[in-house]
Design an enzyme around this catalytic site. Structure first.
Site, PDB file in Angstrom:
ATOM      1  N   GLU A  49       0.898  -1.195  -0.183  1.00 33.11           N
ATOM      2  CA  GLU A  49      -0.187  -0.121   0.110  1.00 33.11           C
ATOM      3  C   GLU A  49       0.748   1.410   0.106  1.00 33.11           C
ATOM      4  OE1 GLU A  49      -2.832  -0.398   3.173  1.00 33.11           O
ATOM      5  OE2 GLU A  49      -4.126  -1.377   1.839  1.00 33.11           O
ATOM      6  N   GLU A  95      -6.594  -7.872  -0.369  1.00 40.01           N
ATOM      7  CA  GLU A  95      -7.241  -7.661   1.126  1.00 40.01           C
ATOM      8  C   GLU A  95      -8.693  -7.194   0.808  1.00 40.01           C
ATOM      9  OE1 GLU A  95      -5.114  -5.186   3.852  1.00 40.01           O
ATOM     10  OE2 GLU A  95      -3.194  -5.841   3.208  1.00 40.01           O
TER      11      GLU A  95
HETATM   12  C1  GAL Z   1      -4.671  -2.578   5.120  1.00 37.92           C
HETATM   13  C2  GAL Z   1      -3.397  -3.076   5.291  1.00 37.92           C
HETATM   14  C3  GAL Z   1      -3.176  -4.231   6.165  1.00 37.92           C
HETATM   15  C4  GAL Z   1      -4.174  -3.959   7.492  1.00 37.92           C
HETATM   16  C5  GAL Z   1      -5.581  -3.668   7.068  1.00 37.92           C
HETATM   17  C6  GAL Z   1      -6.602  -3.585   8.025  1.00 37.92           C
HETATM   18  O1  GAL Z   1      -4.932  -1.226   4.542  1.00 37.92           O
HETATM   19  O2  GAL Z   1      -2.517  -3.338   4.120  1.00 37.92           O
HETATM   20  O3  GAL Z   1      -2.112  -4.376   6.779  1.00 37.92           O
HETATM   21  O4  GAL Z   1      -3.702  -2.881   8.056  1.00 37.92           O
HETATM   22  O5  GAL Z   1      -5.478  -2.588   6.125  1.00 37.92           O
HETATM   23  O6  GAL Z   1      -7.787  -3.420   7.582  1.00 37.92           O
END
Ligand code: GAL
Length: 729
Positions: A382, A443
């Site tokens: 990110e 994710e």
């Molecule tokens: C994302 C990140 C993860 C975690 C997640 C929480 O932005 O890549 O490491 O922090 O959010 O939902």
């Protein structure tokens, strides 16, 4: 010949910086993997472990060197280390996730040697992932294995096995071999290549090569192969490639590998030519109390949980290379891996970037023989676009491994597409239409809807259904190769993230890997030939709306891979139900939805237990019972393993559960329990301990004496107790 000795035993440790002259009495005896601090379950901050500590080990060589080179191999030290042998400084390694080695041959002495390691576990802004805030804790210490390795002065330094055209008519092996000649003479040697498939494959190829004095020489051996089985998700066949010098008389190195073809195309991911939708979870490497210092058994167990308890086919090692034991287990059981370099949202200065480039190389050199790994993550998770930097990470990845595609995880679709696969964190609560393909959702969920194992039913069901909705959508999109959930289990974090108690409750399991309802959604996608899943997502309580009662508009959800369910209240058939294909048209096994509040209504009038029967192809294959009385009937105490190694390192998980008459935990019970322990082991946890939401976990750690360990627990207010025995061998 070559020899490798595990070097995890017999270390001394002090949680502060000490000199070489400090007496041993200022240290404590420890074994590796070691966490520089045992942390509380939650409500602590980095000061608990972010400090400088000192490790020392006195040893005599386990075998005479006899002219061989002797190396010290560290698998991982968090986050920076400096190493001395007999007062001689060997060097510094910055970065907690990649291995490093020192040649200590010239500094060894007869009799006793002293190894000393200064470990800096502070959040060093000059070392990835630090420099900005990070949503996870790194913990500290020599938290992975250390080994002592002996090799001949002319030895095989590394081997990279590539399988070519495995689906075609002329499959072959292409094997890069690096041979180190540490002598002062240029010599000729014969390098041999074999694999253990059939006897005829034992000697595939050999080549005479000149090895310049003091140099590492690379050669590539190729050979046609036949008679092998492919590595697949259901039959993950592994083979051993054996590379030798002079028919193995001089040196021999064995490397595990598999034959498989893995490719992301714009219309999907293909394994051995077959299109597979990727369904997965992100995994951090943390564990309650012990931070990241988990022994082999716990590392392997996590892979098993992803594959067998969550029914997933891929895991992302967010956000760094993880334990070799974890990856090895993924190979063995057929679980795909997306592995990535350390980092989180922040790119540092040029020195920082240099470390990151080194991480790309180190990760790939360590892991490129694993068939389970199908994608390298070569961006800082990110982070913003940085064309120069990311062209380099991609170039290094392709140079060190021309066989695998790259990804780089970002959270904006407009991001420059420099990789082979557009890996994207999609926090839209849905799945966005891709702008680039191949497209993999890396994710979703996470902070959008954190949920605790002890949250009420309404929230847990909603959490599970949001996961279901996203998985369903992904399954229906040809231009999306898969979706990897945030995340496998809850994890400790900084105050900027999570629920304030230093936990992100983002998991589909808790930190103990105990399931929330959402875990059952994933598990229910397992092929029924593997196992039948029948999990009602309800606590079966009726007074409150948030527990499914109190109103008529609450649907009961049951996760199952059955094709039909029958529900009985008492002896009466409430109905026969089919999966909810209307809401989830694409899931392999949509959840069942029991609507109209019928169950509640009927139940409340009659106070009846429920019996749920699962059918496949008309035959009853599973049965579940739910009770109304909610009285604790039993304290259940289980150990994941019946036997541990008595090596001072091995651990297993214990789970304590207060359950009703059908074995379901009492989700709102917060009883105090106590344990006693007999035998040569330690429990890592607190005593007395709380049963939160009717359950608790703890690690049992073996000492170094064989015998039997008995753990007894009592939940005082209910007069219930339980016992488990674990053998130490
Ligand atoms: C994302 C990140 C993860 C975690 C997640 C929480 O932005 O890549 O490491 O922090 O959010 O939902």
């Amino acid at each position: 010949m070559r020899a490798v000795h595990n070097f995890n035993q017999g270390w001394l440790y002090a949680p502060r910086e000490l000199s070489h002259h400090t007496p041993d009495s200022d240290f404590l005896p420890v074994t590796l993997p070691h966490s520089n601090a045992i942390v509380p379950h939650h409500n602590f901050d980095v000061s608990a472990y972010a400090f400088v500590s000192t490790y020392r080990k006195r040893f005599t060589l386990p075998e005479a060197a006899n002219g061989r080179r002797v190396f010290l191999d560290f698998e991982g030290v968090m986050i920076s280390s400096q190493v001395w042998i007999n007062g001689h400084y060997l060097g510094e390694h910055d970065g907690g996730y990649t291995p490093f080695s020192y040649d200590i041959t010239e500094h060894l002495q007869d009799g006793e040697n002293v190894l000393q390691v200064r470990v800096d576990s502070t959040e060093r802004p000059d070392i990835p992932p630090f420099g900005f805030i990070v949503d996870y804790l790194t913990f500290g210490g020599i938290y992975r294995d250390v080994a002592l390795r002996y090799v001949e002065p002319i030895y095989i330094k590394d081997v990279f096995v590539r399988t070519i055209d495995v689906l075609g008519t002329a499959p072959s092996l292409e094997v890069d071999v690096w041979v180190a000649n540490t002598t002062a003479d240029t010599v000729k040697r014969t390098i041999t290549l074999g694999i253990e498939i059939t006897d005829s494959n034992r000697d595939l190829q050999s080549q005479v090569i000149e090895l310049a004095a003091g140099q590492v020489t690379k050669l590539t051996l190729t050979a046609p192969v036949n008679g092998f089985a492919l590595w697949s998700l259901t039959q993950p066949q592994m083979y051993t490639c054996v590379v030798g010098i002079d028919d193995a008389r001089a040196d021999e190195l064995e490397v595990r590998f598999g034959f498989r073809e893995a490719e992301f195309r714009s219309d999907g991911f293909y394994l051995n030519g077959e299109k597979i939708k990727l369904r997965g979870v992100n995994r951090h490497q943390n564990y309650p109390y012990i931070g990241a210092a988990a022994p082999v058994r716990l590392q392997r167990k996590d892979a098993d949980i992803v594959k067998y308890e969550l029914g997933c086919n891929i895991v992302r090692t967010s956000h760094y290379p993880q334990s070799p034991h974890f990856i090895e287990r993924c190979d063995e059981i057929g679980l795909l891996v997306f592995e990535e370099i350390p980092g989180w949202q922040n790119i540092g200065d040029s020195d920082w970037k240099a470390l990151s480039l080194r991480d790309v190389q180190a990760m790939i050199e360590r892991d490129r023989n694993h068939p389970s790994i199908i994608l390298w993550g070569v961006r800082i998770n990110e982070s913003w676009d940085d064309e120069g930097f990311y062209r380099l990470t991609n170039e290094i990845a392709h140079r060190y491994d021309p066989t695998r595609q790259t990804g780089g995880v970002r959270y904006f679709q407009e991001s420059q597409f420099l990789e082979d696969v557009f890996t994207f964190n999609d926090f839209s609560n849905s799945v966005q239409e891709p702008k680039n393909t191949p497209h993999l959702v890396t994710e979703y969920m996470g902070h959008m809807f954190p949920t605790k194992t002890y949250d009420g039913e309404e929230r847990q069901v909603e959490h599970a259904l949001r996961h279901a909705k996203i998985q369903d959508k992904m399954m229906g999109m040809d231009n999306v190769t898969g979706a990897i959930a945030w995340c496998m289990f809850d994890y400790n974090t900084h105050v900027e993230f999570g629920s304030g108690d230093r936990i992100c409750y983002h998991g589909i399991m808790d930190m103990w890997r105990l399931p929330k309802f959402a875990a059952a959604l994933y598990e229910s996608q397992i092929d029924p030939s593997e196992h039948i899943v029948l999990r009602p997502a309800t606590f079966y309580a009726f007074g409150d709306k948030s527990n499914g009662g109190g109103d008529q508009d609450f649907d009961y959800i049951i996760f199952s891979n059955c094709d039909e369910l029958e529900i009985y209240l008492g002896n009466d058939l409430l109905g026969r139900y089919q999966p909810d294909r209307a809401h989830f048209p694409h899931l392999l096994h949509p959840p069942f939805r029991i609507g109209d509040g019928q169950m509640w209504y009927t139940h409340r009038l009659r106070v009846a237990d429920a019996r749920i029967v699962g059918y496949r192809n008309g035959a009853a294959v599973a049965e579940e019972h739910l009770t109304t009385d909610k009285l604790p009937q039993q304290l259940i105490l289980t150990a994941d393993d019946a036997t541990l190694h008595a090596d001072g390192t091995d651990m297993t998980r214990l789970v304590f559960k207060l359950v009703d008459k059908y074995g379901h935990r009492l989700p709102h019970a917060h009883a105090v329990a106590t344990f006693t322990l007999e035998g040569e082991a330690d429990l890592i946890g607190v005593n007395p301990f709380p049963l939160v939401g009717g359950q608790a976990g703890m690690y049992l750690k073996a000492r170094r004496t064989a015998g039997v360990v008995t753990v007894r627990a009592t939940a005082a207010p209910f007069g219930l107790s339980a016992e488990v025995k674990v053998a130490l061998e």
